[in-house]
Design an enzyme around this catalytic site. Structure first.
Site, PDB file in Angstrom:
ATOM      1  N   HIS A  83      -4.895 -29.503  -9.983  1.00  0.00           N
ATOM      2  CA  HIS A  83      -3.854 -29.495 -11.016  1.00  0.00           C
ATOM      3  C   HIS A  83      -2.931 -28.300 -10.984  1.00  0.00           C
ATOM      4  O   HIS A  83      -2.020 -28.201 -11.811  1.00  0.00           O
ATOM      5  CB  HIS A  83      -4.489 -29.560 -12.415  1.00  0.00           C
ATOM      6  CG  HIS A  83      -4.984 -30.909 -12.795  1.00  0.00           C
ATOM      7  ND1 HIS A  83      -4.206 -31.850 -13.408  1.00  0.00           N
ATOM      8  CD2 HIS A  83      -6.189 -31.484 -12.636  1.00  0.00           C
ATOM      9  CE1 HIS A  83      -4.904 -32.956 -13.616  1.00  0.00           C
ATOM     10  NE2 HIS A  83      -6.117 -32.755 -13.152  1.00  0.00           N
ATOM     11  N   LYS A 131       5.329 -28.541 -25.531  1.00  0.00           N
ATOM     12  CA  LYS A 131       4.313 -28.350 -24.499  1.00  0.00           C
ATOM     13  C   LYS A 131       3.666 -26.995 -24.731  1.00  0.00           C
ATOM     14  O   LYS A 131       4.150 -26.219 -25.562  1.00  0.00           O
ATOM     15  CB  LYS A 131       4.933 -28.414 -23.097  1.00  0.00           C
ATOM     16  CG  LYS A 131       6.188 -27.520 -22.953  1.00  0.00           C
ATOM     17  CD  LYS A 131       6.871 -27.671 -21.616  1.00  0.00           C
ATOM     18  CE  LYS A 131       7.664 -28.946 -21.449  1.00  0.00           C
ATOM     19  NZ  LYS A 131       7.157 -29.883 -20.452  1.00  0.00           N
TER      20      LYS A 131
HETATM   21  C1  LIG Z   1       1.479 -35.017 -23.078  1.00  0.00           C
HETATM   22  C2  LIG Z   1       0.942 -33.864 -23.793  1.00  0.00           C
HETATM   23  C3  LIG Z   1       0.921 -32.612 -23.177  1.00  0.00           C
HETATM   24  C4  LIG Z   1       1.472 -32.370 -21.792  1.00  0.00           C
HETATM   25  O1  LIG Z   1       2.836 -32.016 -21.896  1.00  0.00           O
HETATM   26  P1  LIG Z   1       3.646 -31.400 -20.656  1.00  0.00           P
HETATM   27  O2  LIG Z   1       5.047 -31.413 -21.134  1.00  0.00           O
HETATM   28  O3  LIG Z   1       3.430 -32.331 -19.509  1.00  0.00           O
HETATM   29  O4  LIG Z   1       3.113 -30.048 -20.424  1.00  0.00           O
HETATM   30  C5  LIG Z   1       0.421 -31.548 -23.888  1.00  0.00           C
HETATM   31  N1  LIG Z   1      -0.039 -31.693 -25.142  1.00  0.00           N
HETATM   32  C6  LIG Z   1      -0.027 -32.884 -25.776  1.00  0.00           C
HETATM   33  C7  LIG Z   1      -0.530 -32.974 -27.169  1.00  0.00           C
HETATM   34  C8  LIG Z   1       0.461 -34.007 -25.129  1.00  0.00           C
HETATM   35  O5  LIG Z   1       0.469 -35.187 -25.756  1.00  0.00           O
END
Ligand SMILES: *Cc1c(COP(=O)(O)O)cnc(C)c1O
Length: 818
Positions: free
Chosen positions: A368, A555
């Site tokens: 990842h 995010k």
């Molecule tokens: C989808 C999701 C993420 C991932 O978001 P990114 O923009 O890909 O980093 C993180 N937290 C939650 C609560 C999510 O639903």
């Protein structure tokens, strides 16, 4: 029109099932209230009704669950085991209602009982057993494996406290403990009889006849808690099995009888510590003993459980790879390589080479991250202390793996493929690679970079091992359930086949230029924006105009994700508006949400900066509704479900080469947001599918970034030559947003002036220009709606159903039933 009327009926199971009618649901809710909660309707609290409702729905899920389990046992199918330290599943009631096809029945029952369904759905605590993307991916995969009928178990940890709750105090992040279990969790079933001993520490002895014994210093029990995960239309239900750690003996009675109550309970407390809390970061390594114990704890329990299930039906352990496929979500369960070998060699008496061979045919590893600071390493001293037998096994693997290679005369750097580096650190990524049949990246770009960087030499050695499986998201949760308006419009225009075959959503592309469809699409978006505006007002007391452009960055807060770039642009826009307030401005609401790791000072300072900027801008009468900044606390799955459907613009602006995939980018595009982003992670593939006219790509590419970093970047020249950027940084350091402490953000500015590792200054001008193009384009409402529709209809490929089909075919070698 009725939102569910176009849904195909569900094929009935062989046994007579519960009726899916409002009357049946109503009776079930009343029965649960009376006989389970123990209240009569006249005296029940709201919470009592919520529990009764969830329990009534749960029965429908359980019924399907037993069917699926029976079918899998009878069919002797190969099983998939998904090992993940995190499962960010969020709330489950609404998801169960949608998947089982109970929406009309539940709505009807609630109406008859006078219950506010929406309020009851909100009562459920959000199971935050994960940090961010990695944990949410595991949750989406569980949904897709059930939907496709891939017999699977998810294995993880039942943290008593999930990810901390975030609050702002004077704009600073404050962490509070998360308590999702306080009022019980109706979706889990404790399996007290399913418990395995997990050993730590101690020493090793040999009996001189080839047997090895591990005399542990400490043993705890791993106890199973099962949650059913229903797929679309309840066709299949898999199990998420989470392990809680419990003492082997509950109480030291000897001590207790001597009046030593505290130390009598001590062992209990120590044993339960292992599953107490989730470590609050997924992008930095955690060099703590407890974390290592957590990783081993859930991996060992899961492997013991997997082998018990296998041996109940098979007697030849060598047949294992034909019956199981284990996926390691990142390196957190990478100790599985040594643990499976230990069980096969020490308990089943196989030779190490045979045990290694079987192990390498069962395990698979998903990488990842490429960031060196985020790759897990364990000090060999600590490791030997906690897991002495595994240390020996890893030394054996390292030695034999090198010996195998040395004979092959390949152009590789032998040091780069060592598992134990300099004799004092174990590289878990290398262990996972060596012990796996397949290793995958999570987007095309990330997989390519993996081959060129961290696993370059491994790739030369094993050119077939690395494969790509671009991440995906479940369209059930991330469109069907969270976006009722858009769902209804799609059901009305193309039926419901897109829900479990998302690429068929492309059929709606033909309506992008249809005036009536556009109008309905825009109305759905507007309703979602009104819903979010209410949420913003409730949460932070800020009023925003739903007709403004909703510009969303949600995010985890991390320097590589570059919330700072967005904040600098916010300041630049603010300054421009103040200079000429009478010019033609496109009103914008910038929404930020995300948690920072508690020990990550720069990320926390960025949160404070966002709140300080918001405070100044939101109070400035010259600016008014032209620009508002909403920083929402406690980002989690439930908040994402409200924000995402309301987005016009999706911020995916990481430094190219640093975001492995992203999944937030997919959720937002599916809900009709246009992306402003770098060519990073899955943005590259999103751009290919929506086409260049329907996305705003800016900034350096991954190649550019690598080149610049190699030669050494000097931000001074960039800042000095860009008056907009210079004015922004000057405002930040002169205290425009921090009158009470003008030095507060000097640390932020220093990083920009000195190293700017994340190349914020290098991308600023290109980002600023792209944002101005957005401003102009958003004013052409019809055209924007057309492009928004095309985002929704062109990203069907990013369904996690497609991802799981890819894993099934290229990695696990299993055949989905549906
Ligand atoms: C989808 C999701 C993420 C991932 O978001 P990114 O923009 O890909 O980093 C993180 N937290 C939650 C609560 C999510 O639903």
């Amino acid at each position: 029109m009725n939102a569910t009327s176009k849904i195909e009926p569900i094929t009935e199971p062989a046994v007579p099932s519960r009726e899916r009618t409002a009357a049946a649901l109503k009776a079930a809710i009343l029965e649960k209230l009376t006989y389970f909660v123990g209240k009569d309707p006249g005296h029940a609290t709201e919470k009592d009704w919520s529990t009764a409702l969830a329990l009534a729905v749960r029965d429908y899920v359980v019924e399907r669950w037993f069917e699926a389990t029976r079918a899998t046992y009878d069919g002797q199918k190969k099983r998939v085991y998904y090992l993940s330290m995190e499962f960010l599943i969020g709330r489950l009631l609404k998801d169960a209602i949608a998947n089982i096809g109970l929406e009309e029945a539940v709505a009807g029952a609630c109406e008859e009982l006078g219950l506010n369904l929406e309020a009851h759905l909100q009562q459920e605590s959000d199971a935050a057993l994960g940090n961010g993307g990695l944990g949410r991916l595991a949750a989406c995969f569980m949904d897709s494996m059930s939907t496709l009928g891939v017999p699977a178990h998810g294995y993880g940890i039942r943290y008593e406290h999930g990810l901390f709750r975030q609050r702002f105090h004077d704009g600073w992040q404050v962490e509070e403990p998360e308590d999702w279990l306080v009022s019980g969790h109706v979706w889990e079933f404790e399996r007290a009889e399913v418990a395995y001993p997990i050993k730590f520490g101690g020493h090793i002895s040999f009996d001189g006849h080839g047997r090895t014994f591990w005399h542990a210093e400490e043993t705890v029990n791993a106890v199973a808690y099962d949650t059913p995960i229903p797929g679309w239309k309840g066709r299949h239900v898999n199990t998420l099995r989470l392990w809680a750690s419990k003492p082997v003996e509950v109480l030291d009675l000897g001590r207790f009888n001597h009046g030593d109550y505290v130390s009598a309970a001590e062992k209990t407390i120590r044993a339960e510590t292992i599953s107490r809390v989730l470590y609050p970061d997924d992008t930095t390594p955690e060099g703590k003993e407890l974390r290592l114990k957590q990783e081993y704890f859930f991996t060992s329990a899961s492997l013991q459980d997997i082998l018990r299930r296998f041996l109940a039906k098979n007697d030849d352990i060598r047949d294992l790879p034909n019956h199981i496929a284990i996926q390691m979500n990142d390196t957190h369960p990478a100790i599985a390589v040594a643990e499976l070998m230990r069980i096969l060699a020490d308990e089943h008496r196989l030779t190490f080479p045979d045990a290694f061979d079987i192990t390498r045919h069962c395990l698979h590893y998903t990488n990842h991250t490429l960031m060196p600071e985020a790759l897990e390493r364990w000090n060999t001293g600590l490791f030997r202390k906690v897991l002495p037998r595994h240390m020996q096994i890893i030394e054996w693997i390292d030695y034999h793996h090198l010996a195998e290679v040395q004979g092959r005369n390949l152009p590789i750097n032998l040091d780069a493929i060592r598992i134990i580096e300099w004799g004092n650190e174990i590289k878990m990524g290398s262990l996972a690679f060596v012990g796996s049949r397949r290793v995958n990246g999570v987007s095309a770009l990330h997989t390519e970079l993996m081959k060129q960087t961290v696993f370059k030499d491994f790739h030369t050695l094993y050119p077939d091992r690395i494969v790509n499986q671009t991440n995906g998201i479940t369209p059930r949760r991330w469109l069907y359930e969270c976006n009722p308006g858009l769902r209804a419009l799609l059901l009305e225009s193309i039926g419901d086949k897109w829900v479990d075959n998302l690429e068929l959503i492309d059929e709606a592309s033909q309506f992008a230029t249809d005036a009536a469809f556009r109008e309905k699409f825009a109305a759905a978006k507007r309703a979602n924006k009104i819903r979010l505006a209410k949420e913003i007002e409730t949460r932070i007391g800020l009023k925003v105009d739903p007709s403004a452009l909703f510009d969303i960055q949600i995010k985890r807060i991390h320097e590589y994700k570059r919330q700072l770039l967005n904040l600098l642009e916010t300041i630049a826009l603010y300054q421009a508006i103040r200079r000429t307030p009478g010019a033609e401005w496109t009103p914008r609401v910038k929404v930020f949400a995300g948690k920072a790791a508690p020990g990550y000072h720069m990320a926390k300072l960025i949160i404070k900066l966002a709140n300080d900027i918001a405070k100044v801008i939101n109070a400035d009468p010259i600016v008014g509704d032209r620009l508002k900044v909403a920083v929402l606390p406690n980002y989690n799955v439930s908040l994402a479900e409200v924000i995402i459907p309301a987005a016009d613009l999706s911020e995916q602006i990481s430094t190219a080469g640093m975001e492995a995939s992203g999944t937030g980018n997919m959720k937002l595009a599916l809900n009709g947001a246009l992306t402003i982003g770098t060519l990073d992670g899955a943005n590259v593939e999103i751009a290919e599918r929506v086409g260049p006219d329907n996305i705003y790509i800016f900034g350096l590419t991954a190649d550019d970034v690598a080149g610049i970093r190699q030669h050494g970047y000097n931000p001074v020249a960039t800042i000095d030559s860009d008056p907009t950027l210079k004015a922004v940084i000057d405002a930040m350091v002169s205290g425009t947003f921090s009158v009470d402490d003008s030095h507060r953000f000097h640390g932020v500015a220093d990083r920009l002036w000195h190293t700017d590792w994340f190349l914020v200054t290098a991308d600023f001008q290109s980002y600023f220009q792209a944002q101005r193009a957005v401003d102009v384009d958003y004013r052409d409402t019809d055209r924007w709606t057309e492009r928004s529709i095309l985002n929704t209809t062109k990203v069907g490929w990013f369904s996690s159903d497609r991802t799981i089909r890819g894993y099934a075919k290229d990695v696990w070698n299993v055949e989905p039933k549906f």
